[in-house]
Design a protein around this motif. Sequence first.
Motif, PDB file in Angstrom:
ATOM      1  N   ILE A 161       0.855  -1.187   0.000  1.00  0.00           N
ATOM      2  CA  ILE A 161       0.000   0.000   0.000  1.00  0.00           C
ATOM      3  C   ILE A 161       0.889   1.234   0.000  1.00  0.00           C
ATOM      4  O   ILE A 161       1.797   1.355   0.826  1.00  0.00           O
ATOM      5  N   THR A 162       0.620   2.121  -0.917  1.00  0.00           N
ATOM      6  CA  THR A 162       1.318   3.402  -0.998  1.00  0.00           C
ATOM      7  C   THR A 162       0.328   4.508  -0.672  1.00  0.00           C
ATOM      8  O   THR A 162      -0.734   4.599  -1.296  1.00  0.00           O
ATOM      9  N   ILE A 163       0.669   5.322   0.298  1.00  0.00           N
ATOM     10  CA  ILE A 163      -0.184   6.433   0.723  1.00  0.00           C
ATOM     11  C   ILE A 163       0.230   7.658  -0.081  1.00  0.00           C
ATOM     12  O   ILE A 163       1.285   8.245   0.160  1.00  0.00           O
ATOM     13  N   LEU A 164      -0.588   8.022  -1.050  1.00  0.00           N
ATOM     14  CA  LEU A 164      -0.284   9.173  -1.895  1.00  0.00           C
ATOM     15  C   LEU A 164      -0.596  10.489  -1.191  1.00  0.00           C
ATOM     16  O   LEU A 164       0.091  11.489  -1.405  1.00  0.00           O
ATOM     17  N   GLU A 165      -1.631  10.493  -0.390  1.00  0.00           N
ATOM     18  CA  GLU A 165      -1.991  11.678   0.398  1.00  0.00           C
ATOM     19  C   GLU A 165      -2.558  11.196   1.721  1.00  0.00           C
ATOM     20  O   GLU A 165      -3.540  10.446   1.740  1.00  0.00           O
ATOM     21  N   GLY A 166      -1.936  11.590   2.815  1.00  0.00           N
ATOM     22  CA  GLY A 166      -2.347  11.128   4.128  1.00  0.00           C
ATOM     23  C   GLY A 166      -3.079  12.197   4.911  1.00  0.00           C
ATOM     24  O   GLY A 166      -3.031  13.389   4.591  1.00  0.00           O
ATOM     25  N   GLU A 167      -3.765  11.744   5.954  1.00  0.00           N
ATOM     26  CA  GLU A 167      -4.468  12.663   6.838  1.00  0.00           C
ATOM     27  C   GLU A 167      -3.466  13.421   7.706  1.00  0.00           C
ATOM     28  O   GLU A 167      -2.490  12.850   8.195  1.00  0.00           O
ATOM     29  N   GLU A 168      -3.734  14.700   7.916  1.00  0.00           N
ATOM     30  CA  GLU A 168      -2.905  15.489   8.813  1.00  0.00           C
ATOM     31  C   GLU A 168      -3.290  15.191  10.257  1.00  0.00           C
ATOM     32  O   GLU A 168      -4.453  14.941  10.570  1.00  0.00           O
ATOM     33  N   ASP A 169      -2.299  15.218  11.150  1.00  0.00           N
ATOM     34  CA  ASP A 169      -2.556  14.940  12.559  1.00  0.00           C
ATOM     35  C   ASP A 169      -3.241  16.098  13.270  1.00  0.00           C
ATOM     36  O   ASP A 169      -3.843  15.910  14.326  1.00  0.00           O
ATOM     37  N   GLN A 170      -3.153  17.283  12.723  1.00  0.00           N
ATOM     38  CA  GLN A 170      -3.780  18.461  13.311  1.00  0.00           C
ATOM     39  C   GLN A 170      -3.916  19.518  12.224  1.00  0.00           C
ATOM     40  O   GLN A 170      -3.410  19.361  11.112  1.00  0.00           O
ATOM     41  N   TRP A 171      -4.629  20.579  12.554  1.00  0.00           N
ATOM     42  CA  TRP A 171      -4.735  21.686  11.620  1.00  0.00           C
ATOM     43  C   TRP A 171      -3.385  22.368  11.485  1.00  0.00           C
ATOM     44  O   TRP A 171      -2.657  22.549  12.464  1.00  0.00           O
ATOM     45  N   TRP A 172      -3.051  22.763  10.262  1.00  0.00           N
ATOM     46  CA  TRP A 172      -1.716  23.317  10.026  1.00  0.00           C
ATOM     47  C   TRP A 172      -1.501  24.619  10.785  1.00  0.00           C
ATOM     48  O   TRP A 172      -0.370  24.974  11.115  1.00  0.00           O
ATOM     49  N   GLY A 173      -2.575  25.353  11.112  1.00  0.00           N
ATOM     50  CA  GLY A 173      -2.425  26.593  11.856  1.00  0.00           C
ATOM     51  C   GLY A 173      -2.061  26.392  13.311  1.00  0.00           C
ATOM     52  O   GLY A 173      -1.567  27.313  13.963  1.00  0.00           O
ATOM     53  N   ASP A 174      -2.284  25.175  13.859  1.00  0.00           N
ATOM     54  CA  ASP A 174      -1.916  24.920  15.249  1.00  0.00           C
ATOM     55  C   ASP A 174      -0.410  24.935  15.452  1.00  0.00           C
ATOM     56  O   ASP A 174       0.070  25.154  16.556  1.00  0.00           O
ATOM     57  N   GLY A 175       0.331  24.694  14.403  1.00  0.00           N
ATOM     58  CA  GLY A 175       1.779  24.676  14.527  1.00  0.00           C
ATOM     59  C   GLY A 175       2.415  26.048  14.595  1.00  0.00           C
ATOM     60  O   GLY A 175       3.617  26.163  14.820  1.00  0.00           O
ATOM     61  N   ILE A 176       1.624  27.103  14.409  1.00  0.00           N
ATOM     62  CA  ILE A 176       2.183  28.456  14.453  1.00  0.00           C
ATOM     63  C   ILE A 176       1.551  29.266  15.569  1.00  0.00           C
ATOM     64  O   ILE A 176       1.417  30.473  15.492  1.00  0.00           O
ATOM     65  N   GLY A 177       1.112  28.554  16.622  1.00  0.00           N
ATOM     66  CA  GLY A 177       0.665  29.254  17.813  1.00  0.00           C
ATOM     67  C   GLY A 177      -0.819  29.391  17.974  1.00  0.00           C
ATOM     68  O   GLY A 177      -1.275  30.136  18.833  1.00  0.00           O
ATOM     69  N   HIS A 178      -1.633  28.678  17.179  1.00  0.00           N
ATOM     70  CA  HIS A 178      -3.081  28.756  17.307  1.00  0.00           C
ATOM     71  C   HIS A 178      -3.593  27.390  17.717  1.00  0.00           C
ATOM     72  O   HIS A 178      -3.376  26.401  17.024  1.00  0.00           O
ATOM     73  N   GLY A 179      -4.311  27.322  18.832  1.00  0.00           N
ATOM     74  CA  GLY A 179      -4.897  26.065  19.263  1.00  0.00           C
ATOM     75  C   GLY A 179      -3.910  25.226  20.043  1.00  0.00           C
ATOM     76  O   GLY A 179      -2.894  25.683  20.559  1.00  0.00           O
ATOM     77  N   ASN A 180      -4.222  23.930  20.098  1.00  0.00           N
ATOM     78  CA  ASN A 180      -3.428  22.983  20.865  1.00  0.00           C
ATOM     79  C   ASN A 180      -2.262  22.500  20.024  1.00  0.00           C
ATOM     80  O   ASN A 180      -2.434  21.963  18.938  1.00  0.00           O
ATOM     81  N   THR A 181      -1.051  22.684  20.524  1.00  0.00           N
ATOM     82  CA  THR A 181       0.138  22.279  19.781  1.00  0.00           C
ATOM     83  C   THR A 181       0.568  20.862  20.112  1.00  0.00           C
ATOM     84  O   THR A 181       1.412  20.307  19.422  1.00  0.00           O
ATOM     85  N   ALA A 182       0.038  20.259  21.172  1.00  0.00           N
ATOM     86  CA  ALA A 182       0.405  18.896  21.546  1.00  0.00           C
ATOM     87  C   ALA A 182      -0.492  17.921  20.796  1.00  0.00           C
ATOM     88  O   ALA A 182      -1.505  17.461  21.292  1.00  0.00           O
TER      89      ALA A 182
END
Length: 317
Positions: A161-182
């Motif tokens: 099985i090759t995953i061409l597009e996977g689910e993100e673990d969180q919203w990309w905006g959480d990584g820049i200080g919005h929401g839960n970063t853990a």
Amino acid sequence: MTDRRRINGPSGGTSAPIFSKYLAKTPNELLERPTRSRPNNALRKMFLKTGVTPSASGSAYLELEASKNPKSTAPGLSSPSTSGLKLTCTVHGPRPLPKSAPFSPHIILTTHVKYAPFATRKRRGYLRDSSERDLGVHLETALRGVIIGDRWPKSGVEIIITILEGEEDQWWGDGIGHGNTAAAEWGMMSVLSGCITVASAAIADAGIDCVDVVAGGVAAVVKGSAKGPSPNLVLDPVPSEHKEIIAACIVGYLPSRDEITDLWVKGDIGHGNQNEDTAQSASYEELADSAVQAALGSHRVLIAALKETADVKIGRS
């Protein structure tokens, strides 16, 4: 002497160009989290097709509808907030094992799950990591009880099985200080559910005898939805649509036999003070039952795709 025929890529990371007409006019529109527009018991639209790789014994392709911001009006290009799932599966075998291999009265099943380097926002390596090996182990567990292995002694089958597009673990905006970063690896749950479904379709396309058609389903307990701060039980969750996921469950389910071949629960559920807002109102049984309901929805799409493939093969003959 330099190799003039080879074009080396850049040493560092690069960003794809984005045209100005697709950009949001204000920063608030660009950093807006996508919301779940589906009901809690509704699944995303699924596309499933078999026979996509003629050189393999069996193959299948699965794609889930990407989440979209309802306020987004940009046509054509996908928004950075979208999160979808695209999987391709190939089955090679059954074929005889090497003469040096010991005798086996049943078929030897081998699973291989790999993310494409471009499958996630964070670029993946070319060698399998621990998460990909875990996906392969769970997939093998879900399929081992489905295949009738006694009919192919001293034979092996490989499921890749090759995953061409996977689910993100969180919203990309959480990584820049919005929401839960853990953020935990919640995207793996939806990926494993899709792997089970697409592998089942590829096995059926290869003509391998099975006791039933297995389907994958996932459910989760989420917090911080638009309907209220209390935890909600949702089917087919998208991690980027929820501020926090408390627990998730994925099952491999056989509908006609009413059996579960694989069960994986992750997170905190059934613990803590029920009077607190962060407590869970659902139990393990309710979460597993919801995952089974999600698997039944995937099973309907799987059966429809296999019937379409059978009609095409009968028409050719």
